[in-house]
Design an enzyme around this catalytic site. Structure first.
Site, short mmCIF file in Angstrom:
data_model
loop_
_atom_site.label_atom_id
_atom_site.label_comp_id
_atom_site.label_asym_id
_atom_site.label_seq_id
_atom_site.Cartn_x
_atom_site.Cartn_y
_atom_site.Cartn_z
N ASP A 10 -11.91 -44.86 -0.87
CA ASP A 10 -12.22 -43.70 -0.03
C ASP A 10 -13.39 -42.99 -0.71
O ASP A 10 -13.77 -43.31 -1.84
CB ASP A 10 -10.99 -42.78 0.05
CG ASP A 10 -11.27 -41.52 0.89
OD1 ASP A 10 -11.92 -41.65 1.95
OD2 ASP A 10 -10.86 -40.42 0.50
N SER A 11 -13.90 -41.97 -0.02
CA SER A 11 -14.97 -41.18 -0.63
C SER A 11 -14.42 -40.26 -1.72
O SER A 11 -15.18 -39.75 -2.53
CB SER A 11 -15.65 -40.33 0.44
OG SER A 11 -14.68 -39.51 1.07
N TYR A 42 -18.61 -38.23 2.83
CA TYR A 42 -19.37 -39.23 3.56
C TYR A 42 -19.61 -38.80 5.01
O TYR A 42 -20.55 -39.25 5.66
CB TYR A 42 -18.59 -40.55 3.64
CG TYR A 42 -18.59 -41.44 2.43
CD1 TYR A 42 -19.06 -41.02 1.18
CD2 TYR A 42 -18.08 -42.74 2.53
CE1 TYR A 42 -19.02 -41.87 0.09
CE2 TYR A 42 -18.05 -43.60 1.44
CZ TYR A 42 -18.51 -43.17 0.22
OH TYR A 42 -18.48 -44.01 -0.85
N GLY A 43 -18.70 -37.97 5.51
CA GLY A 43 -18.56 -37.77 6.95
C GLY A 43 -19.73 -37.13 7.67
O GLY A 43 -19.82 -37.22 8.89
N CYS A 73 -10.32 -44.76 4.38
CA CYS A 73 -11.28 -43.71 4.74
C CYS A 73 -11.55 -43.83 6.23
O CYS A 73 -11.99 -44.89 6.70
CB CYS A 73 -12.58 -43.94 3.95
SG CYS A 73 -13.91 -42.81 4.42
N GLU A 152 -11.27 -31.24 -1.32
CA GLU A 152 -11.78 -31.72 -2.62
C GLU A 152 -11.86 -30.58 -3.64
O GLU A 152 -11.82 -30.81 -4.84
CB GLU A 152 -13.16 -32.37 -2.45
CG GLU A 152 -13.13 -33.74 -1.78
CD GLU A 152 -12.58 -34.86 -2.68
OE1 GLU A 152 -12.76 -34.81 -3.90
OE2 GLU A 152 -11.93 -35.79 -2.13
N THR A 187 -8.51 -39.37 6.18
CA THR A 187 -7.37 -39.52 5.25
C THR A 187 -7.19 -38.32 4.32
O THR A 187 -6.17 -38.21 3.65
CB THR A 187 -7.50 -40.81 4.43
OG1 THR A 187 -8.79 -40.82 3.79
CG2 THR A 187 -7.34 -42.04 5.30
N HIS A 188 -8.18 -37.44 4.28
CA HIS A 188 -7.99 -36.21 3.49
C HIS A 188 -7.03 -35.24 4.17
O HIS A 188 -6.41 -34.41 3.51
CB HIS A 188 -9.33 -35.46 3.31
CG HIS A 188 -10.18 -35.98 2.20
ND1 HIS A 188 -10.81 -37.20 2.25
CD2 HIS A 188 -10.53 -35.42 1.00
CE1 HIS A 188 -11.51 -37.37 1.13
NE2 HIS A 188 -11.36 -36.31 0.36
N1 DGL Z 1 -11.22 -39.47 3.65
C1 DGL Z 1 -12.47 -39.64 4.35
C2 DGL Z 1 -12.19 -39.97 5.80
O1 DGL Z 1 -11.09 -40.45 6.04
C3 DGL Z 1 -13.31 -38.44 4.10
C4 DGL Z 1 -14.67 -38.60 4.61
C5 DGL Z 1 -15.72 -37.80 3.93
O2 DGL Z 1 -15.96 -38.07 2.76
O3 DGL Z 1 -16.33 -36.97 4.61
O4 DGL Z 1 -12.97 -39.83 6.70
#
Ligand code: DGL
Length: 271
Positions: A10-11, A42-43, A73, A152, A187-188
């Site tokens: 994941d990120s 990442y989003g 993710c 985060e 997933t966050h």
């Molecule tokens: N847990 C990532 C997801 O499910 C987070 C994405 C991010 O880093 O913005 O999209």
């Protein structure tokens, strides 16, 4: 029997919602987790960048002798998986299908809420699959760009004014549509499941993509006959691309076990 580890990434911290369930469902499986904490979130990034990061994440994980990859993710699953999965010769599982399967099973009024990162919502990947599975469904979605940075930064508790304000701001239009199911498409978000659940109220079922994916992984291992030996003691290792300390503390708290000795830092630039 195949005792090689499963690679999960994941990120950042969000993929731990998948790891937690994987540990519970598959206690004999070794797991190597990568959280790209140096580049989270990442989003809000472009599709090209997300694909590039995903390839680097997978290149790092496949530098170990792993037997499968779990993209824990939502953003990578919605935006990059279709493009990259053909390039690898081990099974790769994303979180979109497992989450959608659960949502279409549990909804009664066929009004489904969906929240995710900007990339995930713009991709339309969840919507497309929901409508394939349940053509009468009505989907009410919202991108929630501030939620990942808040999580985060540890702003996850009930009573935290910042997370409660952000959640109510993003979710008000969805709540007004009387959904009975809400896909936490990133997933966050299950890490703030309490806050989201309080806001949406009792009649709304929250779907956690990471947790739903664990059952898929179990099936996949069985189908390919690559499950680990029963009764063996599994090893779990964690890699991050930024500070070990912040991640170790948060992960130990969330997984309810001390992982501090098991976290290392990696530089993905060489992958
Ligand atoms: N847990 C990532 C997801 O499910 C987070 C994405 C991010 O880093 O913005 O999209």
């Amino acid at each position: 029997m195949d005792n090689r580890p499963i690679g999960v990434f994941d990120s950042g911290l969000g993929g731990l919602t998948a790891v937690q369930k994987l540990m519970e469902t598959l206690p004999n499986e070794d797991i190597i987790y990568l959280g790209d904490t140096g580049r989270v979130p990442y989003g809000g990034r472009s599709r090209e960048t997300i694909i590039k990061y995903a390839r680097q994440d997978i290149a790092f994980l496949t530098s170990f002798d792993i037997k499968a990859i779990v993209i824990a993710c939502g953003t990578v699953s919605t935006t990059a998986l279709g493009e990259i999965e053909k390039d690898y010769d081990i099974p790769i599982v994303g979180v979109v299908r497992p989450a959608v399967e659960r949502a279409v099973q549990v909804t009664k009024n066929k009004r489904i809420g969906l929240i995710g990162t900007v990339a995930s919502i713009n991709s339309g990947a969840y919507d497309k699959l929901i409508l394939q599975r349940l053509p009468e469904a009505e989907i009410f979605s919202a991108a929630c760009p501030l939620l990942v940075p808040l999580v985060e930064n540890g702003r996850i508790s009930r009573g935290d004014i910042m997370i409660e304000t952000a959640v109510s701001e993003y979710l008000a239009p969805i709540k007004a549509r009387k959904v009975d199911t809400l896909i936490l498409g990133c997933t966050h978000y299950p890490l703030i499941g309490d806050v989201i659940g309080d806001y949406m109220g009792e009649g709304v079922t929250l779907v956690s993509p990471g947790a739903e994916t664990a059952a898929y992984v179990e099936q996949l291992l069985k189908k390919n006959d690559i499950s680990a030996e029963k009764g063996r003691r599994a090893a779990h290792r964690y890699f991050v691309t930024d500070s070990i300390e912040g991640f170790s503390n948060a992960a130990s708290l969330f997984l309810n076990q001390d992982v501090r000795g098991e976290v290392s830092k990696v530089d993905l630039n060489s992958f």
